[in-house]
Design an enzyme around this catalytic site. Structure first.
Site, PDB file in Angstrom:
ATOM      1  N   HIS A 136      -4.507  -5.640   1.899  1.00 34.32           N
ATOM      2  CA  HIS A 136      -4.080  -4.352   1.379  1.00 34.32           C
ATOM      3  C   HIS A 136      -3.201  -3.680   2.423  1.00 34.32           C
ATOM      4  CE1 HIS A 136      -6.035  -4.098  -2.478  1.00 34.32           C
ATOM      5  NE2 HIS A 136      -7.176  -4.515  -1.952  1.00 34.32           N
ATOM      6  N   ASP A 166       2.558   0.003   1.340  1.00 35.56           N
ATOM      7  CA  ASP A 166       2.797  -0.300  -0.074  1.00 35.56           C
ATOM      8  C   ASP A 166       4.135   0.233  -0.576  1.00 35.56           C
ATOM      9  OD1 ASP A 166       0.467  -1.672  -0.479  1.00 35.56           O
ATOM     10  OD2 ASP A 166      -0.541  -0.107  -1.622  1.00 35.56           O
TER      11      ASP A 166
END
Length: 394
Positions: A136, A166
């Site tokens: 992540h 991200d």
């Protein structure tokens, strides 16, 4: 590229995008393209998306349309490839090799549509020792050195939500790559694969810092530099009511105005003496605690001291400047950031709310002339779930 529908706004009107649904940077990148006018069709799995909120509030799916295809079904790949036949761009965020095993990898897509721009969004990239590992945002920025430079020197590194990895290192680089490849495809008729890895993008974001490290102008530790909170005239300070003000008075003229307005003229020379930075910080800290955030905001109003209140997410849309620019907009009862950047000839807008999984299947089948979408779904629950976040690369 399709002919833009009358009334569709944005510079990408007429561009068709297939988004293989996932979570995180892929949907955000597709939202950006949709905001700019592209016709984005999100291919959801039976049962909907993986984000743990009501799809009606997932604004990363605004301005899109959704169809449902079970890629594990016998005809799943063929139905997606029928969309690919009509598309300019495809975006997927699976782990390396998953799209190929599902029959919708670059080779299969380019065999049907040689001019397709195939955008791949992962955390680790398509190759390398970690390519098949789960991850992540926080892990990706940890390895790039980006996370380690954020925060106070006496505290653990501060986690910047999922904005740096991200969205900045992932989504924005994917969009830049897709647009560049789309330009090339329109000029040559030849598509290509865009490999957007968060570790690459997040590293690229620190290009200036690496140059400063090489030049001896940046210490490789937190809270010791001009832009990382180590500088007493570039940082945040608590106010009397427990709120915060942000100070960015880097240049001499702005620093002089800041010092004058905060009433610390006697300590002004400390700016150029690193040995006195601690003394300067203590003085600024003590002074900010004498008034509330609202009082300091009013005090610095209209100045070039480069001081601003630190607002919350709910407060930001009501700031007079952001309100005047329309930086935020309300659509469907949800306050959300308006599309950015802005265009003088082809303005973008929030045209529709978040796409509901499968709600637009018939409309897309007609508009894209893809009758295969109207076939029955036969969900399979065995094997690899391509939309499970644990199977994805980002």
């Amino acid at each position: 590229m399709a002919v833009p529908d009358k009334g569709v706004h944005g510079p990408l009107a007429g561009v068709r995008v297939v988004e293989l649904a996932g979570i995180g940077p892929g949907p955000f990148a597709a939202m950006l393209l949709a905001d700019l006018g592209a016709d984005v069709v999100r291919v959801d799995r039976p049962g909907g998306a993986g984000l743990a909120i009501d799809p009606a509030y997932d604004v990363t799916n605004r301005n899109k349309r959704s169809v449902v295809v079970d890629l594990k079904a016998a005809d799943g790949a063929d139905r997606v490839l029928a969309l690919v036949d009509r598309a300019d761009v495809l975006i997927e965020g699976y782990r390396p090799g998953v799209a190929e095993r599902l029959g919708v990898g670059p080779e299969a897509c380019h065999a049907r549509n040689p001019g397709l721009v195939y955008g791949r969004m992962t955390g680790w990239g398509q190759e390398g020792p970690l390519a098949q590992r789960a991850g992540h945002d926080i892990a990706y920025i940890a390895l790039t050195g980006t996370l380690g430079m954020i925060g106070s020197p006496d505290q653990p590194p501060a986690v910047p939500a999922n904005l740096v990895g991200d969205y900045a290192g992932g989504s924005l680089y994917l969009v830049v790559g897709v647009l560049a490849a789309l330009h090339h495809a329109h000029a040559t008729g030849t598509g290509q694969v865009v490999d957007a890895a968060i570790v690459d993008g997040a590293s690229h974001l620190s290009a200036m810092i690496h140059g400063m490290v090489a030049a001896g102008g940046w210490q490789d530790r937190r809270g010791a530099n001009l832009l990382d909170g180590g500088c007493p005239f570039y940082g945040t300070y608590e106010t009397a009511d427990g709120q915060y003000m942000a100070v960015g008075a880097l240049e001499q003229q702005f620093y002089d105005e800041f010092i004058e307005l905060i009433g610390l003229r006697e300590i002004a020379p400390a700016r150029k003496d690193l040995a006195r930075w601690g003394e300067l910080r203590d003085a600024v800290t003590a002074r900010f605690k004498t008034r509330t955030r609202a009082e300091w905001t009013a005090h610095f109003e209209g100045s070039d001291a480069c001081v601003a209140p630190v607002l919350s997410l709910r407060e930001a849309p009501h700031h007079p400047h952001l309100a005047a620019r329309g930086t935020f907009t309300d659509h469907g009862g949800i306050t959300q950031p308006a599309p950015a950047p802005r265009f003088s000839a082809t303005p973008a807008s929030v045209r529709t709310g978040p796409a509901r999984p499968g709600a637009d299947t018939a409309e897309v089948a007609r508009g894209w002339d893809v009758s295969a979408l109207l076939g029955p779904d036969t969900p399979s629950h065995s094997g690899e779930n391509p939309h499970d976040p644990t199977q994805e690369g980002a």
